[in-house]
Structures are given as C-alpha cells and as structure tokens.
Design a protein around this motif. Structure first.
Motif, PDB file in Angstrom:
ATOM      1  N   ASP A 116      21.637  38.556  49.661  1.00 49.89           N
ATOM      2  CA  ASP A 116      21.883  38.454  48.228  1.00 49.89           C
ATOM      3  C   ASP A 116      22.687  37.192  47.919  1.00 49.89           C
ATOM      4  O   ASP A 116      23.450  36.701  48.750  1.00 49.89           O
ATOM      5  N   LEU A 117      22.531  36.699  46.702  1.00 51.19           N
ATOM      6  CA  LEU A 117      23.225  35.486  46.264  1.00 51.19           C
ATOM      7  C   LEU A 117      24.392  35.858  45.361  1.00 51.19           C
ATOM      8  O   LEU A 117      24.242  36.645  44.427  1.00 51.19           O
ATOM      9  N   GLU A 118      25.551  35.293  45.658  1.00 43.15           N
ATOM     10  CA  GLU A 118      26.752  35.513  44.848  1.00 43.15           C
ATOM     11  C   GLU A 118      27.363  34.165  44.478  1.00 43.15           C
ATOM     12  O   GLU A 118      27.058  33.131  45.085  1.00 43.15           O
ATOM     13  N   HIS A 119      28.251  34.191  43.483  1.00 45.89           N
ATOM     14  CA  HIS A 119      29.002  33.002  43.096  1.00 45.89           C
ATOM     15  C   HIS A 119      30.489  33.327  43.167  1.00 45.89           C
ATOM     16  O   HIS A 119      30.957  34.215  42.448  1.00 45.89           O
ATOM     17  N   PRO A 120      31.247  32.680  44.049  1.00 44.43           N
ATOM     18  CA  PRO A 120      32.689  32.898  44.059  1.00 44.43           C
ATOM     19  C   PRO A 120      33.277  32.633  42.670  1.00 44.43           C
ATOM     20  O   PRO A 120      32.848  31.712  41.973  1.00 44.43           O
ATOM     21  N   ALA A 121      34.246  33.428  42.292  1.00 37.51           N
ATOM     22  CA  ALA A 121      34.880  33.260  40.985  1.00 37.51           C
ATOM     23  C   ALA A 121      35.649  31.941  40.943  1.00 37.51           C
ATOM     24  O   ALA A 121      36.174  31.487  41.963  1.00 37.51           O
ATOM     25  N   PRO A 122      35.725  31.293  39.780  1.00 37.54           N
ATOM     26  CA  PRO A 122      36.535  30.074  39.671  1.00 37.54           C
ATOM     27  C   PRO A 122      37.965  30.340  40.152  1.00 37.54           C
ATOM     28  O   PRO A 122      38.585  31.334  39.774  1.00 37.54           O
ATOM     29  N   GLY A 123      38.456  29.470  40.997  1.00 36.72           N
ATOM     30  CA  GLY A 123      39.799  29.627  41.535  1.00 36.72           C
ATOM     31  C   GLY A 123      39.871  30.394  42.837  1.00 36.72           C
ATOM     32  O   GLY A 123      40.906  30.383  43.507  1.00 36.72           O
ATOM     33  N   GLU A 124      38.771  31.062  43.229  1.00 33.27           N
ATOM     34  CA  GLU A 124      38.741  31.751  44.514  1.00 33.27           C
ATOM     35  C   GLU A 124      38.678  30.717  45.640  1.00 33.27           C
ATOM     36  O   GLU A 124      38.020  29.692  45.501  1.00 33.27           O
ATOM     37  N   VAL A 125      39.354  30.986  46.740  1.00 30.82           N
ATOM     38  CA  VAL A 125      39.317  30.050  47.865  1.00 30.82           C
ATOM     39  C   VAL A 125      38.042  30.278  48.669  1.00 30.82           C
ATOM     40  O   VAL A 125      37.702  31.413  49.017  1.00 30.82           O
ATOM     41  N   THR A 126      37.333  29.192  48.944  1.00 24.26           N
ATOM     42  CA  THR A 126      36.095  29.286  49.697  1.00 24.26           C
ATOM     43  C   THR A 126      35.959  28.079  50.613  1.00 24.26           C
ATOM     44  O   THR A 126      36.687  27.088  50.475  1.00 24.26           O
ATOM     45  N   TYR A 127      35.038  28.173  51.565  1.00 22.91           N
ATOM     46  CA  TYR A 127      34.631  27.023  52.370  1.00 22.91           C
ATOM     47  C   TYR A 127      33.403  26.453  51.666  1.00 22.91           C
ATOM     48  O   TYR A 127      32.336  27.075  51.676  1.00 22.91           O
ATOM     49  N   ALA A 128      33.495  25.285  51.066  1.00 24.86           N
ATOM     50  CA  ALA A 128      32.386  24.720  50.297  1.00 24.86           C
ATOM     51  C   ALA A 128      31.882  23.439  50.947  1.00 24.86           C
ATOM     52  O   ALA A 128      32.674  22.553  51.289  1.00 24.86           O
ATOM     53  N   ARG A 174      38.667  25.050  49.743  1.00 27.73           N
ATOM     54  CA  ARG A 174      39.206  24.652  48.429  1.00 27.73           C
ATOM     55  C   ARG A 174      39.014  25.770  47.420  1.00 27.73           C
ATOM     56  O   ARG A 174      38.385  26.792  47.697  1.00 27.73           O
ATOM     57  N   TYR A 175      39.584  25.534  46.235  1.00 29.68           N
ATOM     58  CA  TYR A 175      39.388  26.473  45.138  1.00 29.68           C
ATOM     59  C   TYR A 175      37.991  26.287  44.567  1.00 29.68           C
ATOM     60  O   TYR A 175      37.543  25.164  44.314  1.00 29.68           O
ATOM     61  N   ALA A 176      37.298  27.394  44.364  1.00 35.08           N
ATOM     62  CA  ALA A 176      35.922  27.348  43.861  1.00 35.08           C
ATOM     63  C   ALA A 176      35.889  26.929  42.399  1.00 35.08           C
ATOM     64  O   ALA A 176      36.802  27.231  41.618  1.00 35.08           O
TER      65      ALA A 176
END
Length: 243
Positions: free
Chosen positions: A143-155, A129-131
């Motif tokens: 390291d810890l990252e945060h996908p940008a809003p609207g980026e597609v990710t497996y959540a 879905r969209y992040a």
C-alpha cells in the motif's frame, strides 16, 4: 550516493549519534544462527533484570517520539519492538540472514538498526529529515502512504520515503530480499553514552558481516561536524554504483 541527517533534525536532537555501513554480496547462503543466538542471549540476560521499557536507550527514543507528538507506547522504535517481541515470544522473526543478524545486534545493544537494499534507493542523497507530506512510502503489503508533514523519515532524491516515524517502521520498497546485493545499514541512538553504544554496535555489525559474507564493509560514525556517509563500492564487490 550520500547519506546524512538534516541540520534541522540534528539541531532538534543534539544527542543524536549515528553510524552507517555499506557493503555488497549479502546473499542468503550465510549461516548466522550461532551469532544470532549469541546476541539474543545477551539481550535476554538484560531483559531478565528489567523490561525493555526501562532501558535508557529505549527511554530516550520514547522521549523523542513524545516530542514529535507520537504516543510512545503506540509507536515504538524498532529496537524496542524487537526487544518486546523477544521478551514475550522468546525469539525474533527470521527474514534474511543479514536482517536477522542486524536485528539480533539491535536487541543486544538496544538501539535501532536499519538495513536497506541500497539498489532501491534513488541518489544522489538519502536524508533523514522532516517530511514535507508529499513523499511516497510503500508498506510491506504494497500500500502507498504519505508521511505527515513534519514526520521524520528517510527520504531519497526521488521523494520516496524509506521509513515512517523515524525509527518506527521501514519501507517495503527498500526491504532486503532474495535479489539484494548491496545494503546500507544505519544505527542511531539518543541516550546518554549514545556515541559509544553506536560505535560498538557498528563495529560488531561490520565484523560479523565481514566474517559471514567475506566482504569488506565501509563504515563511518556520523556527527554534526562530519554528518555525511558516501556509499562506495567495497573492494570485493566488482560493481559500480548506478548513480
């Protein structure tokens, strides 16, 4: 545990074809060398005729990445990255037998194949879905990252992101390793004829995993009318899912 693509993502990418597989007992003892050699030879033969950037399967992902605001030659889908490495270096990295096998099948069919440690996913839902922007992604370096809003990710249901930029990069958190027992495999495609390619790739993955690990994988082709796959124990697993 359920796996699906969000309705919004399917609406924006109507040509999306996907397949999923779940199985247990995939340890390091299997010898996948001959199979890897067969599938990489198939990919090399195709690369001899044209570079991966001209493959319809790859071009479809490049168009999708462009639509998502990504530079497609900076962020490549997983299958393109593997094909590029195979063309330039002549071989693929060796990581774990089941990952090596799926990577080889990925280049043979030129479509991304993700392999996740199912015990590292928090249920009841894993959704492509969209992040929102608050999901947590762990790199392979820790390291810890945060996908940008609207980026597609497996959540997953805990808000953990198991991929960046859809098919660009998997998470170190759910990467297959020495302790992996259960896996979720996902293959996705967007090109003309994607449904047929995904079906053949998924059949190949299931057949080879069953042959090498003597398991009984469960599989499903996912569509807009049947978008979900439920991870259930295979008959030879002897375990129950923790959720």
């Amino acid at each position: 545990m359920r796996f699906r693509h969000s309705d919004a993502l399917r609406s924006d990418h109507p040509r999306l074809a996907a397949g999923a597989l779940h199985t247990t007992g995939v340890d390091r003892r299997a010898d996948v060398g001959p199979s890897v050699a067969e599938y990489t030879a198939r990919a090399r033969a195709r690369l001899a005729g044209a570079p991966e950037g001209q493959f319809p399967e790859v071009l479809a992902w490049r168009r999708a990445f462009t639509r998502m605001g990504l530079k497609p030659t900076q962020y490549r889908c997983a299958s393109e990255s593997l094909l590029r490495r195979l063309r330039k270096e002549g071989s693929l990295p060796r990581i774990h037998p089941v990952v090596d096998l799926c990577n080889a099948i990925s280049v043979a069919y030129a479509v991304p194949v993700a392999v996740l440690d199912a015990d590292r996913l928090t249920g009841p839902l894993l959704e492509v879905r969209y992040a929102r922007g608050d999901e947590e992604y762990t790199t392979f370096g820790g390291d810890l990252e945060h996908p940008a809003p609207g980026e597609v990710t497996y959540a997953d249901s805990a808000g953990r992101a198991h991929a960046r930029r859809w098919t660009n990069r998997q998470s170190g958190h759910s990467a297959v390793g020495d302790g992996t027992e259960r896996i979720l495999v996902v293959t996705e495609a967007l090109h003309d004829g994607a449904a047929d390619t995904v079906a053949r790739a998924l059949e190949t993955i299931a057949r080879d995993i069953a042959a090498h690990w003597h398991t009984a994988p469960t599989t499903a082709l996912l569509t807009s009318s049947a978008p979900e796959f439920t991870l259930t124990d295979t008959p030879l697993s002897g375990r129950r899912a923790p959720w």
